[in-house]
Every structure is written in structure tokens, then in C-alpha cells.
Motif scaffolding. Sequence first.
Motif, mmCIF file in Angstrom:
data_model
loop_
_atom_site.group_PDB
_atom_site.id
_atom_site.type_symbol
_atom_site.label_atom_id
_atom_site.label_comp_id
_atom_site.label_asym_id
_atom_site.label_seq_id
_atom_site.Cartn_x
_atom_site.Cartn_y
_atom_site.Cartn_z
ATOM 1 N N UNK A 72 0.873 -1.164 0.000
ATOM 2 C CA UNK A 72 0.000 0.000 0.000
ATOM 3 C C UNK A 72 0.913 1.218 0.000
ATOM 4 N N UNK A 73 1.224 1.729 -1.184
ATOM 5 C CA UNK A 73 2.201 2.816 -1.290
ATOM 6 C C UNK A 73 3.562 2.288 -0.901
ATOM 7 N N UNK A 74 4.130 2.846 0.142
ATOM 8 C CA UNK A 74 5.442 2.369 0.589
ATOM 9 C C UNK A 74 5.348 1.374 1.727
ATOM 10 N N UNK A 75 4.144 1.024 2.130
ATOM 11 C CA UNK A 75 3.950 0.111 3.257
ATOM 12 C C UNK A 75 3.608 -1.291 2.761
ATOM 13 N N UNK A 76 4.203 -2.282 3.421
ATOM 14 C CA UNK A 76 3.857 -3.662 3.108
ATOM 15 C C UNK A 76 2.658 -4.067 3.952
ATOM 16 N N UNK A 77 1.764 -4.833 3.353
ATOM 17 C CA UNK A 77 0.586 -5.291 4.076
ATOM 18 C C UNK A 77 0.211 -6.684 3.626
ATOM 19 N N UNK A 78 -0.872 -7.181 4.149
ATOM 20 C CA UNK A 78 -1.329 -8.515 3.805
ATOM 21 C C UNK A 78 -2.850 -8.514 3.839
ATOM 22 N N UNK A 79 -3.442 -9.158 2.839
ATOM 23 C CA UNK A 79 -4.891 -9.362 2.859
ATOM 24 C C UNK A 79 -5.213 -10.418 3.902
ATOM 25 N N UNK A 80 -6.455 -10.430 4.346
ATOM 26 C CA UNK A 80 -6.869 -11.399 5.366
ATOM 27 C C UNK A 80 -6.864 -12.817 4.807
ATOM 28 N N UNK A 81 -6.602 -13.782 5.691
ATOM 29 C CA UNK A 81 -6.747 -15.188 5.329
ATOM 30 C C UNK A 81 -8.242 -15.480 5.199
ATOM 31 N N UNK A 82 -8.596 -16.413 4.304
ATOM 32 C CA UNK A 82 -9.999 -16.729 4.055
ATOM 33 C C UNK A 82 -10.201 -18.228 4.216
ATOM 34 N N UNK A 83 -11.288 -18.618 4.866
ATOM 35 C CA UNK A 83 -11.680 -20.021 4.989
ATOM 36 C C UNK A 83 -12.987 -20.175 4.231
ATOM 37 N N UNK A 84 -12.984 -21.063 3.237
ATOM 38 C CA UNK A 84 -14.180 -21.299 2.430
ATOM 39 C C UNK A 84 -14.768 -22.656 2.770
ATOM 40 N N UNK A 85 -16.083 -22.741 2.715
ATOM 41 C CA UNK A 85 -16.773 -24.008 2.932
ATOM 42 C C UNK A 85 -17.637 -24.294 1.712
ATOM 43 N N UNK A 86 -17.473 -25.491 1.166
ATOM 44 C CA UNK A 86 -18.317 -25.950 0.065
ATOM 45 C C UNK A 86 -19.300 -26.955 0.655
ATOM 46 N N UNK A 87 -20.574 -26.566 0.678
ATOM 47 C CA UNK A 87 -21.620 -27.347 1.333
ATOM 48 C C UNK A 87 -22.392 -28.123 0.275
ATOM 49 N N UNK A 88 -22.399 -29.446 0.409
ATOM 50 C CA UNK A 88 -23.115 -30.319 -0.519
ATOM 51 C C UNK A 88 -24.535 -30.541 0.015
ATOM 52 N N UNK A 89 -25.519 -30.161 -0.770
ATOM 53 C CA UNK A 89 -26.916 -30.286 -0.349
ATOM 54 C C UNK A 89 -27.489 -31.623 -0.788
ATOM 55 N N UNK A 90 -28.503 -32.070 -0.081
ATOM 56 C CA UNK A 90 -29.201 -33.304 -0.437
ATOM 57 C C UNK A 90 -29.903 -33.106 -1.782
ATOM 58 N N UNK A 91 -30.119 -34.186 -2.531
ATOM 59 C CA UNK A 91 -30.795 -34.060 -3.836
ATOM 60 C C UNK A 91 -32.158 -33.388 -3.697
ATOM 61 N N UNK A 92 -32.418 -32.446 -4.605
ATOM 62 C CA UNK A 92 -33.694 -31.735 -4.593
ATOM 63 C C UNK A 92 -33.689 -30.487 -3.726
ATOM 64 N N UNK A 93 -32.656 -30.295 -2.926
ATOM 65 C CA UNK A 93 -32.578 -29.109 -2.056
ATOM 66 C C UNK A 93 -31.843 -28.003 -2.800
ATOM 67 N N UNK A 94 -32.206 -26.753 -2.505
ATOM 68 C CA UNK A 94 -31.447 -25.632 -3.073
ATOM 69 C C UNK A 94 -31.621 -24.408 -2.202
ATOM 70 N N UNK A 95 -30.620 -23.536 -2.256
ATOM 71 C CA UNK A 95 -30.654 -22.286 -1.498
ATOM 72 C C UNK A 95 -30.748 -21.153 -2.507
ATOM 73 N N UNK A 96 -31.775 -20.324 -2.366
ATOM 74 C CA UNK A 96 -31.934 -19.159 -3.224
ATOM 75 C C UNK A 96 -31.639 -17.926 -2.395
ATOM 76 N N UNK A 97 -30.507 -17.266 -2.674
ATOM 77 C CA UNK A 97 -30.094 -16.126 -1.858
ATOM 78 C C UNK A 97 -30.977 -14.907 -2.053
ATOM 79 N N UNK A 98 -31.709 -14.830 -3.147
ATOM 80 C CA UNK A 98 -32.598 -13.700 -3.383
ATOM 81 C C UNK A 98 -33.767 -13.710 -2.393
ATOM 82 N N UNK A 99 -34.194 -14.899 -1.960
ATOM 83 C CA UNK A 99 -35.336 -15.012 -1.063
ATOM 84 C C UNK A 99 -34.926 -15.272 0.385
ATOM 85 N N UNK A 100 -33.626 -15.525 0.636
ATOM 86 C CA UNK A 100 -33.173 -15.871 1.984
ATOM 87 C C UNK A 100 -33.344 -14.690 2.935
ATOM 88 N N UNK A 101 -33.527 -14.979 4.249
ATOM 89 C CA UNK A 101 -33.753 -13.893 5.218
ATOM 90 C C UNK A 101 -32.551 -13.003 5.388
#
Length: 101
Positions: A72-101
Motif C-alpha cells: 500500500x504505497x510504501x507500506x507492506x501489508x497482507x490481505x486477510x486469510x480466508x476459509x471457504x466451505x463448500x456445502x453439498x446439499x441433499x438431492x432436490x434441495x437448493x438455497x436461493x439467496x434472493x429469497x433468503x432472510x
Amino acid sequence: MKKLNEERLMKVLLAPIVSEKATMIADKREQVAFKVMQDATKTEIKAAVELLFKVKVEGVQVSNLKGKAKRFGRFNGRRDHVRKAYVCLAPGQEINFAEAP
């Protein structure tokens, strides 16, 4: 199985990952990608998704990504570490983020 703290489960999922790769995985494998807390376990992630979205989860895969070193200009920095989760849903299930609370 021990009872999980419902207050903690509400904080485990930070955000859904909306990208081309996440969309492709959702279509092909019926999986949904989330950004999760660094110390979240697979059982907590499964319980959190089932609690928040009222769906049946078959499995969870977790990936840890190290943050990139950036300048960042003359300063060294680091982006945050990220933990991702891949969730496998049961057949016929789905998550719609447009309608989620």
C-alpha cells in the motif's frame, strides 16, 4: 452429538461466495460456497446452514486460503486469510439467496 450453541451458529457463516466458479459448482454438483469463520468446524458449518436455510446438508468440504502480500504505497501489508466451505446439499434441495432472510 452434543448440542451446538445456536448463538455461535448464527455467526459461523460470514457471506455466500458469488462467483463464476461458485455458480458452476452449484449447477453441476448441488453445492453452495460460503466464506466462514477461521475457527469454524465442519459440524458447525453443517448445523449453521441447516439452521439458517432449512435445508438438508449431506457433506461439507473446507478450504483455507492464505492472504496475499500486498503493498500500500510504501507500506507492506497482507490481505486477510480466508476459509471457504463448500456445502453439498441433499438431492432436490437448493438455497436461493434472493429469497433468503
